[in-house]
Design a protein around this motif. Structure first.
Motif, short mmCIF file in Angstrom:
data_model
loop_
_atom_site.label_atom_id
_atom_site.label_comp_id
_atom_site.label_asym_id
_atom_site.label_seq_id
_atom_site.Cartn_x
_atom_site.Cartn_y
_atom_site.Cartn_z
N GLU A 131 -7.65 -9.32 -37.88
CA GLU A 131 -6.14 -9.90 -37.97
C GLU A 131 -5.55 -8.59 -38.12
O GLU A 131 -4.54 -8.36 -37.57
N ARG A 132 -5.40 -7.52 -38.73
CA ARG A 132 -4.65 -6.26 -39.17
C ARG A 132 -5.35 -6.04 -37.18
O ARG A 132 -3.38 -5.56 -36.67
N LEU A 133 -6.20 -6.01 -36.74
CA LEU A 133 -5.20 -5.67 -34.92
C LEU A 133 -4.88 -5.94 -35.14
O LEU A 133 -4.39 -5.67 -33.49
N TRP A 134 -4.85 -7.80 -34.63
CA TRP A 134 -3.98 -8.41 -34.07
C TRP A 134 -2.62 -8.22 -34.58
O TRP A 134 -1.75 -8.67 -33.22
N ARG A 135 -2.17 -8.21 -35.50
CA ARG A 135 -0.79 -8.07 -36.18
C ARG A 135 -0.66 -6.84 -35.40
O ARG A 135 1.15 -6.74 -34.83
N MET A 136 -1.14 -5.47 -35.41
CA MET A 136 -0.76 -4.41 -34.96
C MET A 136 0.23 -4.78 -33.51
O MET A 136 0.58 -4.08 -32.77
N ASP A 137 -1.01 -5.41 -32.89
CA ASP A 137 -0.66 -5.48 -31.57
C ASP A 137 0.75 -6.77 -31.33
O ASP A 137 1.41 -6.02 -30.31
#
Length: 171
Positions: free
Chosen positions: A135-141
């Motif tokens: 979820e953190r990486l998806w939001r960053m992307d």
């Protein structure tokens, strides 16, 4: 992540091109054409650019995987988000119903090579992010490429994988 690649920080042309990529007709077109053009542009510019980078300012990497079925090396240009010494790639496949071939290649053979524009190839080991990390990486992307939200809406039959490329042996 470079601040210059965030959607809110890039020039208006880059924002328009990133927005267009989220539309169904342009995603369909790009899914069938960009990888055929990005490789030659990458070679012509001696590894400094791809057509996608020139049009959108997106941070692209060249990922070389081992084919899941063929065992042959396959190189594809992908949006690659830095996360410390790791690179994150999203298997959105422009919102199509199937995961891209490179995803299956990494699942079967997680050892790969990644080259950041202008840099040297480095060895990486891939894994699929899950839970809070995903979820953190998806939001960053999404801060860089908000059109992935449209891809997620269209890819109704699958959960879009978030892959992490960690430094591997010699990487």
């Amino acid at each position: 992540m470079s601040g210059s690649s965030r959607y809110r920080d890039v020039n208006p042309l880059y924002r328009v091109m990133r927005d267009l990529a989220g539309t169904k007709p342009m995603a369909w077109f790009f899914a069938r054409t960009l990888h055929h053009v990005d490789g030659p542009v990458y070679r012509l510019t001696k590894g400094r650019n791809t057509l996608t980078t020139l049009l959108t300012g997106l941070p692209l990497v060249m990922l070389t995987t081992t084919g899941a079925k063929s065992g042959a090396n396959r190189t594809v240009p992908l949006v690659g988000m830095p996360d410390g010494d790791r690179i994150v790639v999203i298997a959105s496949n422009y919102g199509q119903q199937s995961n891209p071939a490179w995803y299956f290649n990494l699942r079967k053979h997680p050892e790969a090579t990644v080259t950041v524009a202008g840099g040297e190839p480095r060895q990486v080991v891939a894994y699929e992010a899950e839970g809070e990390e995903r979820e953190r990486l998806w939001r960053m992307d999404l801060e860089v490429y908000p059109s992935r939200a449209a891809y997620k809406e269209r890819a109704t039959d699958r959960r879009i994988p978030v892959m992490v490329l960690e430094p591997g042996a010699g990487g």
